[in-house]
Motif scaffolding. Structure first.
Motif, PDB file in Angstrom:
ATOM      1  N   ARG A   1      36.655  30.381  24.583  1.00  0.00           N
ATOM      2  CA  ARG A   1      37.804  29.603  25.021  1.00  0.00           C
ATOM      3  C   ARG A   1      38.074  29.919  26.492  1.00  0.00           C
ATOM      4  O   ARG A   1      37.669  30.974  26.987  1.00  0.00           O
ATOM      5  N   PRO A   2      38.753  29.026  27.186  1.00  0.00           N
ATOM      6  CA  PRO A   2      39.122  29.332  28.572  1.00  0.00           C
ATOM      7  C   PRO A   2      40.423  30.120  28.621  1.00  0.00           C
ATOM      8  O   PRO A   2      41.297  29.962  27.757  1.00  0.00           O
ATOM      9  N   VAL A   3      40.545  30.962  29.621  1.00  0.00           N
ATOM     10  CA  VAL A   3      41.767  31.740  29.826  1.00  0.00           C
ATOM     11  C   VAL A   3      42.137  31.659  31.304  1.00  0.00           C
ATOM     12  O   VAL A   3      41.298  31.886  32.180  1.00  0.00           O
ATOM     13  N   LEU A   4      43.388  31.335  31.568  1.00  0.00           N
ATOM     14  CA  LEU A   4      43.906  31.243  32.930  1.00  0.00           C
ATOM     15  C   LEU A   4      44.616  32.545  33.280  1.00  0.00           C
ATOM     16  O   LEU A   4      45.528  32.979  32.563  1.00  0.00           O
ATOM     17  N   LEU A   5      44.191  33.167  34.368  1.00  0.00           N
ATOM     18  CA  LEU A   5      44.742  34.453  34.784  1.00  0.00           C
ATOM     19  C   LEU A   5      45.367  34.337  36.169  1.00  0.00           C
ATOM     20  O   LEU A   5      44.717  33.865  37.099  1.00  0.00           O
ATOM     21  N   GLU A   6      46.596  34.761  36.286  1.00  0.00           N
ATOM     22  CA  GLU A   6      47.236  34.828  37.596  1.00  0.00           C
ATOM     23  C   GLU A   6      47.408  36.290  37.976  1.00  0.00           C
ATOM     24  O   GLU A   6      48.161  37.030  37.327  1.00  0.00           O
ATOM     25  N   PHE A   7      46.682  36.693  38.994  1.00  0.00           N
ATOM     26  CA  PHE A   7      46.770  38.068  39.486  1.00  0.00           C
ATOM     27  C   PHE A   7      47.771  38.097  40.640  1.00  0.00           C
ATOM     28  O   PHE A   7      47.562  37.453  41.672  1.00  0.00           O
ATOM     29  N   LYS A   8      48.839  38.860  40.462  1.00  0.00           N
ATOM     30  CA  LYS A   8      49.815  39.012  41.537  1.00  0.00           C
ATOM     31  C   LYS A   8      49.303  40.075  42.505  1.00  0.00           C
ATOM     32  O   LYS A   8      49.077  41.227  42.124  1.00  0.00           O
ATOM     33  N   THR A   9      49.109  39.675  43.751  1.00  0.00           N
ATOM     34  CA  THR A   9      48.582  40.586  44.755  1.00  0.00           C
ATOM     35  C   THR A   9      49.080  40.137  46.116  1.00  0.00           C
ATOM     36  O   THR A   9      50.033  39.348  46.200  1.00  0.00           O
ATOM     37  N   PHE A  10      48.469  40.639  47.179  1.00  0.00           N
ATOM     38  CA  PHE A  10      48.905  40.233  48.517  1.00  0.00           C
ATOM     39  C   PHE A  10      47.743  40.373  49.485  1.00  0.00           C
ATOM     40  O   PHE A  10      46.901  41.252  49.348  1.00  0.00           O
ATOM     41  N   ARG A  11      47.729  39.458  50.462  1.00  0.00           N
ATOM     42  CA  ARG A  11      46.714  39.512  51.501  1.00  0.00           C
ATOM     43  C   ARG A  11      47.281  40.308  52.676  1.00  0.00           C
ATOM     44  O   ARG A  11      48.183  39.840  53.376  1.00  0.00           O
TER      45      ARG A  11
END
Length: 668
Positions: free
Chosen positions: A243-253
């Motif tokens: 199955r597909p999984v959507l991941l949002e990684f909170k980070t910073f440039r």
């Protein structure tokens, strides 16, 4: 939280049952790309590197994702994912050579940064257009699912890239087809200088997963143990339950979009806040506190990595500059294809053009068990022109796949299928609709072999042409868009026999082919066609009539307009050349005829300016000028969009003026 200078650990790390060795490896895997980046920034200031896109502060994401995947599982990174490449243990001198445009890199100096892929390490690099990357991941995952090999792939983008339509298309396709893809969004605060509140109007991008019917998670992208533990559990689950999984990684440039951009648009307090969350420094302090590391051990690691960097930089800097060689450049546009003729049998039956295409496609499906057909309504319905009618019963829905209305994602998925060992035929419901998939055709399919030696084993079927009263959005003959693009082959048959044999060859060919099929000819043209599988070489025109008065060069419906004129004007003795293939173009056949007749008229259905006739005319002028007894004549449709009503369409098309212009040329 206090500043990092006090050695305070920002994160509440939960190691669970992670072994000591794994913890140390995660640290070293983050340390190496950080040290490489710091070295690159020095070299950039010294003018020894031309450009740099920094991923400092985001290493935990790349390391975590790459570590949990098997080495034969594909990763599709972006230009801030250096840790993907180093964790996959690509020799550093090859990366350094790539950035220097040297031959030991992956693109022979033809592209820079991370705009490359490598099958050796199962990494598929980005193109600057960002969005199609998600569609390519769909295709790779589809191939994995068709093989039932329990493999997962991961693809990256930034929060800015999620605004692109290709991203939405690919997420929807992955959800509908339940493809095992980790869609990784690195939400790092800014798309170049544009902050997130100007990119999207929701609190979290992961919330979009619900709209796609897709599982989604928000992960602290700077906490290496959270990234690793969450991803490890997810990947193990996805191998069992694809199955597909959507991941949002909170980070910073922490640095500019690229170094020349700087970070003046970022408030100092925001930079300071995220500096406290540095993934490497925090994890280092944690390992020291847990007595898993010592200052001496850290220094040993740094000394070894520095030596590795310096040694590999010396190799890359010592490597000679690439020597420009025109032959090499031209030969690398296409993958080498050794045509193998399959001769036509004597068993024939009368077929319409549409029947010949359908039979040819069916026989190719029987011949290549790795061939997938994709398109809107191509399954049970059989396509709007019924070319794939009955194919589901013969080959199953896994190989004959209805797609959502999303041309771009499906063309990108075809690229992914090719990367992962499958052939595909994509049906554009109408050739006009290819505009919605233009980007991946032009920038992925056409350029990949030249850029990094990866072919695109894709045929795109293009029902085209006027004469059926379909109006401006369903009647274009847009072949010139693609003959202008190096890396694409373009086929345009006029007869059932040619269509069947050329389609077979197009599918055999490992390069991308645009296969044009004129709608008005589908049911109006009949011919005796061999019933068995056979091939016709691309790039070979057909001489349909022979004469010494004039050369007529044409293709598609123009062939039949020319034949009708010659049948009625029996006094005209012409060489009639049906090009059949527009790229590669049979210039030898054209030149040979023109040198014999001294006169040439080029007929095309497309409007005149910038079309095939213009380039053929220029080629004849450059190569046959001294043999000409009259000016080269081009005949084409009006310089307007294609109208709907019959009277206007008849006026638009060049059929009626061809005879007049032919006679005028003969009277010159």
């Amino acid at each position: 939280m206090k500043s990092q200078t006090t050695n305070t650990i920002y994160f509440d790390y939960n190691r669970a049952k992670i072994e000591d060795e794994t913890l140390i490896n995660l640290y070293k895997s983050m340390l190496k790309p950080r040290m490489i980046e710091e070295k690159m920034l020095i070299l950039l200031r010294q003018g020894k590197v031309s450009k740099w896109f920094s991923g400092i502060g985001q290493e935990a994401i790349s390391v975590g994702v790459t570590t949990v995947l098997d080495k034969d599982e594909y990763i599709l990174p972006m230009h801030r994912n250096l840790a993907v490449f180093t964790t996959r243990e690509i020799p550093l001198y090859r990366l350094f050579s790539q950035w220097q445009g040297k031959a030991n890199g992956f693109t022979k100096g033809r592209d820079r940064s991370f705009h490359f892929g490598t099958q050796e390490f199962n990494i598929i690099g980005m193109i600057s257009h960002l969005g199609p990357q998600f569609g390519v991941a769909d295709g790779i995952a589809l191939a994995n699912k068709l093989r039932d090999n329990k493999k997962v792939c991961a693809v990256f983008t930034g929060e800015g890239g999620t605004s692109e339509g290709d991203i939405h298309e690919a997420l929807n396709v992955a959800s509908v087809w339940q493809l095992p893809v980790l869609f990784c969004i690195e939400n790092n605060g800014y798309g170049l200088s544009t902050p997130t509140n100007e990119q999207y109007n929701c609190e979290n991008l992961a919330e979009r997963g619900k709209g796609y019917g897709m599982e989604s998670h928000i992960i602290d992208g700077n906490n290496i143990l959270e990234v690793y533990s969450t991803l490890k559990k997810l990947v193990e689950s996805m191998r069992i339950d694809p199955r597909p999984v959507l991941l949002e990684f909170k980070t910073f440039r922490m640095r500019g979009h690229e170094e020349a951009s700087g970070t003046k648009y970022v408030p100092d307090e925001l930079l300071n806040e995220w500096a406290e969350k540095d993934p490497l420094i925090n994890f280092e302090q944690y390992l020291l506190a847990e007595d898993l590391l010592s200052e001496e051990k850290i220094e040993d690691f740094k000394t070894a990595i520095k030596a590795e960097i310096d040694e590999n930089l010396d190799i890359a800097f010592a490597e000679a500059e690439i020597t420009a060689d025109e032959t090499i450049e031209l030969n690398d546009v296409f993958q080498n294809f050794v045509y193998q003729e399959v001769k036509a049998s004597n068993n024939t039956e009368e077929l319409r053009l549409i029947d010949a295409i359908s039979l040819g496609l069916r026989q190719s499906m029987e011949r290549h068990d790795n061939l997938i057909i994709m398109g809107q309504d191509v399954a049970e319905y059989g396509g709007v022109f019924k070319i794939t009618e009955g194919f589901v019963e013969a080959f199953g829905k896994e190989r004959v796949r209805n797609t959502p209305i999303c041309e771009s994602a499906i063309v990108s998925a075809a690229m992914g299928l090719s990367i992962n060992g499958f052939k595909s035929v994509v049906e554009m419901q109408f050739a006009d609709f290819v505009t919605s998939g233009f980007n991946p055709v032009i920038n992925h399919l056409a350029k990949s072999h030249y850029r990094w030696n990866e072919n695109a084993d894709v045929v795109i079927r293009m029902p085209c042409g006027a004469g059926v009263g379909a109006g401006p959005f369903h009647s274009q003959t847009n072949e010139a868009w693609f003959t202008h693009t190096p890396g694409l082959k373009v086929v345009y048959p006029a007869f059932p026999y040619d269509a069947k044999g050329l389609l077979a060859t197009a599918i055999e060919d490992p390069n991308p082919v645009l296969f044009f099929e004129h709608k008005a000819l589908y049911r109006s043209i009949r011919q005796e066609v061999p019933t068995d599988y056979f091939t016709i070489p691309l790039g070979k025109a057909a001489l349909l009539r022979e004469g010494t008065d004039v050369t007529i060069v044409t293709y598609g419906a123009g062939v039949h307009w020319a034949l009708e004129t010659l049948n009625e004007e029996t006094g005209i003795k012409a060489d009639l050349i049906d090009l059949r293939t527009l790229m590669p173009l049979d210039t030898e056949a054209i030149y040979e005829s023109v040198k014999k007749t001294g006169r040439v008229i080029i007929l095309q259905e497309d409007s005149l300016f910038g079309g095939m006739a213009s380039d053929i005319s220029a080629l004849i002028s450059e190569n046959c000028f001294e043999f000409l007894d009259a000016p080269i004549k081009r005949v084409a449709s009006m310089e307007t969009p294609i109208p709907f009503t019959k009277n206007l369409e008849d006026q638009y098309l060049p059929k009626n003026k061809f005879r007049k212009e032919l006679k005028k040329l003969l009277d010159y």
